[in-house]
Scaffold this active site. Structure first.
Site, PDB file in Angstrom:
ATOM      1  N   PHE A 181     -13.548  -0.638  -2.663  1.00  0.00           N
ATOM      2  CA  PHE A 181     -12.080  -0.721  -2.536  1.00  0.00           C
ATOM      3  C   PHE A 181     -11.231  -0.693  -3.642  1.00  0.00           C
ATOM      4  CE2 PHE A 181      -8.072  -3.268  -2.047  1.00  0.00           C
ATOM      5  CZ  PHE A 181      -7.765  -2.668  -0.794  1.00  0.00           C
ATOM      6  N   THR A 182     -10.074   0.012  -3.701  1.00  0.00           N
ATOM      7  CA  THR A 182      -9.297   0.226  -4.982  1.00  0.00           C
ATOM      8  C   THR A 182      -9.277  -0.859  -6.022  1.00  0.00           C
ATOM      9  OG1 THR A 182      -7.158  -0.518  -3.669  1.00  0.00           O
ATOM     10  CG2 THR A 182      -8.038   1.895  -3.577  1.00  0.00           C
ATOM     11  N   TYR A 225       2.445 -30.606  -9.733  1.00  0.00           N
ATOM     12  CA  TYR A 225       1.781 -29.403 -10.520  1.00  0.00           C
ATOM     13  C   TYR A 225       0.360 -29.594 -10.400  1.00  0.00           C
ATOM     14  CZ  TYR A 225       0.776 -26.631 -14.322  1.00  0.00           C
ATOM     15  OH  TYR A 225       0.188 -25.582 -15.065  1.00  0.00           O
ATOM     16  N   ARG A 243      -5.518   6.981   2.674  1.00  0.00           N
ATOM     17  CA  ARG A 243      -6.805   6.436   2.009  1.00  0.00           C
ATOM     18  C   ARG A 243      -7.767   7.614   2.023  1.00  0.00           C
ATOM     19  NH1 ARG A 243      -5.442   2.687  -0.492  1.00  0.00           N
ATOM     20  NH2 ARG A 243      -5.320   0.616   0.082  1.00  0.00           N
ATOM     21  N   LYS A 258      -4.723 -11.303   4.737  1.00  0.00           N
ATOM     22  CA  LYS A 258      -4.893 -10.503   5.896  1.00  0.00           C
ATOM     23  C   LYS A 258      -5.502 -11.406   6.951  1.00  0.00           C
ATOM     24  CE  LYS A 258      -5.521  -7.378   2.665  1.00  0.00           C
ATOM     25  NZ  LYS A 258      -4.946  -7.105   1.221  1.00  0.00           N
ATOM     26  N   PHE A 297      -2.157   5.389  -6.087  1.00  0.00           N
ATOM     27  CA  PHE A 297      -1.689   5.924  -4.852  1.00  0.00           C
ATOM     28  C   PHE A 297      -0.284   4.743  -4.550  1.00  0.00           C
ATOM     29  CE2 PHE A 297      -2.986   1.654  -3.140  1.00  0.00           C
ATOM     30  CZ  PHE A 297      -3.931   1.365  -4.012  1.00  0.00           C
ATOM     31  N   ASP A 352     -16.600 -10.111  -0.458  1.00  0.00           N
ATOM     32  CA  ASP A 352     -15.309  -9.827  -0.299  1.00  0.00           C
ATOM     33  C   ASP A 352     -14.905 -10.234   1.339  1.00  0.00           C
ATOM     34  OD1 ASP A 352     -12.462  -8.903   0.119  1.00  0.00           O
ATOM     35  OD2 ASP A 352     -12.785  -7.200  -0.810  1.00  0.00           O
TER      36      ASP A 352
END
Ligand SMILES: Cc1ncc(COP(=O)(O)O)c(C=O)c1O
Length: 474
Positions: free
Chosen positions: A137-138, A85, A395, A271, A462, A228
């Site tokens: 970005f969303t 943990y 997009r 990614k 979306f 980001d």
């Protein structure tokens, strides 16, 4: 007509061929269901590719997020999970990888990118403050707005033009930043939210010159920059490839230098780092780290796992090191460009230059007869699936959502259908098949009608919105 003596793909493209720097050890069969079944599946999914079942999809280009193939070393790392943990060995390996490759001092793991976005936004933004960013970005913008921030787009104008060949369309327009500071005062800017590469602009990179200059501007006003870093390795590849003075530097060195101009970063590790789940945030300021580490316990879990299993942190630590290997990133980006070149050769309108993770088809030019409020990019994503079982995503106007003040649709300049390529998953033959699917949709474009939205969720619509073809029930 193509010269029949040009046999290999390299010859056809006038160059020596390259090959993926891996061989396949395990395969996952894929199947194409029949057209009638696809039509039924699409109707059931409300013409939204996010609502299709994956087993009904043939080649899945919905996203490059969490869909990449892990290496044998990453899988071996999964077996080395220390599921304590607190204080898992795998956390320290992850911390070390982020410190080594990005150079930030303090690291907090999160289960994926948007969890890190939420923590940063809730901790740093004071309600009413502005958040300038190189396009939105969303999930990033939503978390900034939920924290009371006001998003301002400060990307260069070239980014909004799908035909402009600027090599760094992700660059920040420094004059737009200065103008905003002049209007609202530096104390009312929460931070500059910088993305490398810019997903919504078509995977476009930011130059090293631009981030350096941005640092100088921000230093003059005492404003912080948070990065980001989701696709920052792809960004580093473009700097090496396109920006003068960087050709001889390694991807790892470019990545580290770029990060050094920022005060911290968050990452969706699903990614560039090629894991199925994972993320992190990292900062240089101890007090901010302390606040973030405290907050992660509320939402994600203890600060030495942050919502991830030990084994996932291990795979991520290994993935970070693999992601900066030149052979990997070269073949990854080249595969995306191979798909883009095929479409360009047929005169299909796409965002140029082709970006790092996906080919973005310009749906406004693809379907000039479909008005933006009849969702041309959503229509194309649906059509591609119907025609060939290929799954892409919208997009454009659907992703842009509604303006929180007026309640009207936001009408983005870019109305795109994204074909995102997972890393190390598909071959060039899959790219050939995908390109032919787009060509088939292009050839029948004049018969295609738009869509009407029949169900609209409040946030990030979306993902779950439903549509009907125009002409049915009207
Ligand atoms: C540029 C960018 N930032 C943040 C995120 C959010 O990350 P996640 O999906 O891991 O929550 C994504 C995911 O698509 C992204 O592309």
């Amino acid at each position: 007509m193509t010269d029949p003596t040009l046999r290999t793909m390299g010859q056809q493209l006038g160059r020596r061929s390259w090959a993926e720097p891996w061989k396949i050890k395990m395969v996952e069969p894929i199947y194409m269901i029949g057209r009638g079944e696809r039509a039924q599946a699409l109707e059931k999914a409300g013409y939204n590719t996010f609502l299709l079942r994956s087993e009904d999809v043939y080649i899945d280009l919905l996203t490059d997020s969490g869909t990449s193939a892990m290496s044998d070393r990453q899988w071996a790392g999964i077996m080395m999970g220390d599921e304590a943990y607190a204080g898992s060995r795998n956390f320290y390996n992850l911390e070390d990888a982020v410190q080594t490759f990005c150079g930030y001092r303090y690291v907090v793991p999160t289960h994926q990118g948007r969890a890190a976005e939420q923590l940063v936004s809730q901790t740093v933004i004071k309600p009413g403050q502005y958040v300038p960013s190189n396009m939105y970005f969303t999930t990033t913008r939503l978390h900034q707005e939920l924290a009371g921030g006001i998003f301002v787009d400060v990307i260069i104008d070239e980014a909004h033009d799908t035909l402009n060949l600027h090599p760094f369309k992700g660059d920040v327009d420094l004059d737009k930043v200065r103008e905003l500071v002049k209007q609202v005062g530096p104390e009312n800017i929460a931070y500059v939210s910088l993305a490398g590469t810019v997903n919504m602009a078509g995977g476009q990179p930011v130059s090293m010159a631009n981030v350096r200059a941005l640092r100088e501007v921000c230093d003059s006003y005492d404003i912080r920059i948070y990065l980001d870093a989701t696709r920052m390795v792809e960004n580093a590849f473009f700097i090496q490839d396109r920006e003068s003075g960087w050709a001889d530097k390694s991807i790892a060195a470019i990545l580290k230098e770029f990060c050094s101009y920022t005060d911290g970063a968050w990452m969706s590790a699903k990614k560039d780092s090629m894991v199925n789940i994972g993320g992190w945030l990292a900062v240089n300021d101890y007090d901010l780290f302390d606040a973030l580490r405290n907050k992660v316990v509320i939402y994600e879990g203890l600060h030495t796992y942050g919502g991830m299993a030990g084994r996932d942190m291990e795979a991520l630590a290994i993935g970070i090191a693999e992601s900066v290997q030149y052979d990997h990133i070269y073949s990854r980006v080249s595969q995306v460009h191979y798909l883009g070149d095929l479409l360009l050769n047929w005169g299909i309108p796409i965002v140029q230059p082709v970006g790092g993770h996906a080919v973005f088809v310009d749906a406004k030019r693809f379907y000039p007869h479909i008005p933006q409020d009849q969702f041309p990019a959503q229509t194309l994503a649906a059509q591609l699936y119907l025609d060939s079982g290929i799954r892409g995503m919208e997009r454009g106007i659907v992703s842009a959502g509604r303006d929180p003040n007026t309640g009207d649709h936001r009408y983005p300049a870019l109305e795109l259908t994204r074909l995102a390529v997972p890393r190390r998953v598909y071959t060039q033959a899959h790219m050939d098949v995908a390109s032919e699917a787009v060509k088939a949709a292009y050839d029948s474009r004049e018969q295609t009608r738009g869509l009407r939205m029949v169900y609209e969720p409040k946030q990030l619509r979306f993902f779950q919105a439903r549509f009907e073809p125009i002409g049915i029930h009207s």
